[in-house]
Structure formats: structure tokens, C-alpha cells
Design an enzyme around this catalytic site. Structure first.
Site, PDB file in Angstrom:
ATOM      1  N   ARG A  17     -11.894  -9.003  -2.234  1.00 45.91           N
ATOM      2  CA  ARG A  17     -11.787  -7.720  -1.945  1.00 45.91           C
ATOM      3  C   ARG A  17     -11.686  -6.097  -2.363  1.00 45.91           C
ATOM      4  O   ARG A  17     -10.846  -6.252  -3.057  1.00 45.91           O
ATOM      5  CB  ARG A  17     -11.712  -7.144  -0.363  1.00 45.91           C
ATOM      6  N   ARG A 102      -2.474   6.444   0.678  1.00 41.92           N
ATOM      7  CA  ARG A 102      -3.449   6.151   0.226  1.00 41.92           C
ATOM      8  C   ARG A 102      -3.905   7.091   1.330  1.00 41.92           C
ATOM      9  O   ARG A 102      -3.170   7.805   1.961  1.00 41.92           O
ATOM     10  CB  ARG A 102      -4.054   4.554   0.763  1.00 41.92           C
TER      11      ARG A 102
END
Length: 136
Positions: A17, A102
Site C-alpha cells: 500500500r 498529510r
């Protein structure tokens, strides 16, 4: 010491991922390293993509300390936050990436207030640092 490591949704995909964020090491491979380094500890691991299953596992109460990466549940699971509040054992929240670098929605943790410490941005090494920080 029995240490339970819990990973939330999509963390079963570690190693594949978004490797630019999460690296290329699977949790299973990393667990072997942890178990070797912390051979005096019994390290248990549990992962689920389902919130209720994570809560059920936490409520089993068969561990001495907890390392938890709630994944996306970090940002909105008041149910997991409430569960953590009732666990009176050492608890460390871990995030592989630096959640503060983020997207805005990832920069808030509703679960962190119910843990003793938070490690964010150390990659997979955050799990090792969390176990190292626990009192034996």
C-alpha cells in the site's frame, strides 16, 4: 510482558500500500524483527478493517501493554477512543507516516488523548520505539 499490537483498516496492506508513504515491508516481516529484538516480551498482533472487531479485541484484556495504529479510525472513531479510555494499561498510539504533514483531515486524532504517548512519522520503526518505551 505481553504486548498487543493492533492495526486498523488497510494496514493489512503494508508492504504494498502506497510504498512511498508506508514503505515496502509487510507487517508480518516486521513482526519477526520485533519478536527477535524483544524476545523477553510476548508480542501479540491483531489487525482488522472492522471497527467493532478492533473494540472486541481490545476488550479481551489479555495483555499488559498496547501499541495501536488505528489507521483511518484515528480521525473519527469515538467508539475506539472510548474503549481506549477504559484500558488502564500503558498505551502508545503509532502512525507510520507523519500525520501532521498529510491531508488536513489526517492531522487530528480523536484517539490520542486516551493513550500515554503518540509516535508519528518514524515509519515502521515507530512500533519498535513504542515497545521500547513501555515499562517492563
Amino acid at each position: 510482558m505481553k504486548v498487543l499490537i493492533i492495526n486498523g483498516p488497510n494496514l493489512n496492506l503494508l508492504g504494498t500500500r502506497e510504498p512511498e508513504i508506508y514503505g515496502t515491508t509487510s507487517m508480518e516481516d516486521y513482526l519477526e524483527n520485533l519478536k527477535s529484538e524483544f524476545s523477553s516480551h510476548e508480542i501479540q498482533y491483531y489487525q482488522s478493517n472492522i471497527e467493532g472487531e478492533l473494540i472486541n479485541r481490545l476488550q479481551e484484556d489479555d495483555f499488559d501493554a498496547l501499541v495501536i495504529n488505528p489507521g483511518a479510525f484515528t480521525h473519527y472513531s469515538y467508539a475506539i477512543a472510548d474503549c481506549l479510555k477504559n484500558i488502564q494499561k500503558p498505551k502508545v498510539e503509532v502512525h507510520i507516516s507523519n500525520i501532521y504533514k498529510r491531508e488536513e483531515f489526517r492531522q487530528k486524532s480523536v484517539t490520542a488523548a486516551n493513550t500515554d504517548a503518540v509516535l508519528s512519522g518514524f515509519g515502521m520503526d515507530g512500533y519498535r520505539l513504542a515497545i521500547f518505551s513501555l515499562k517492563s
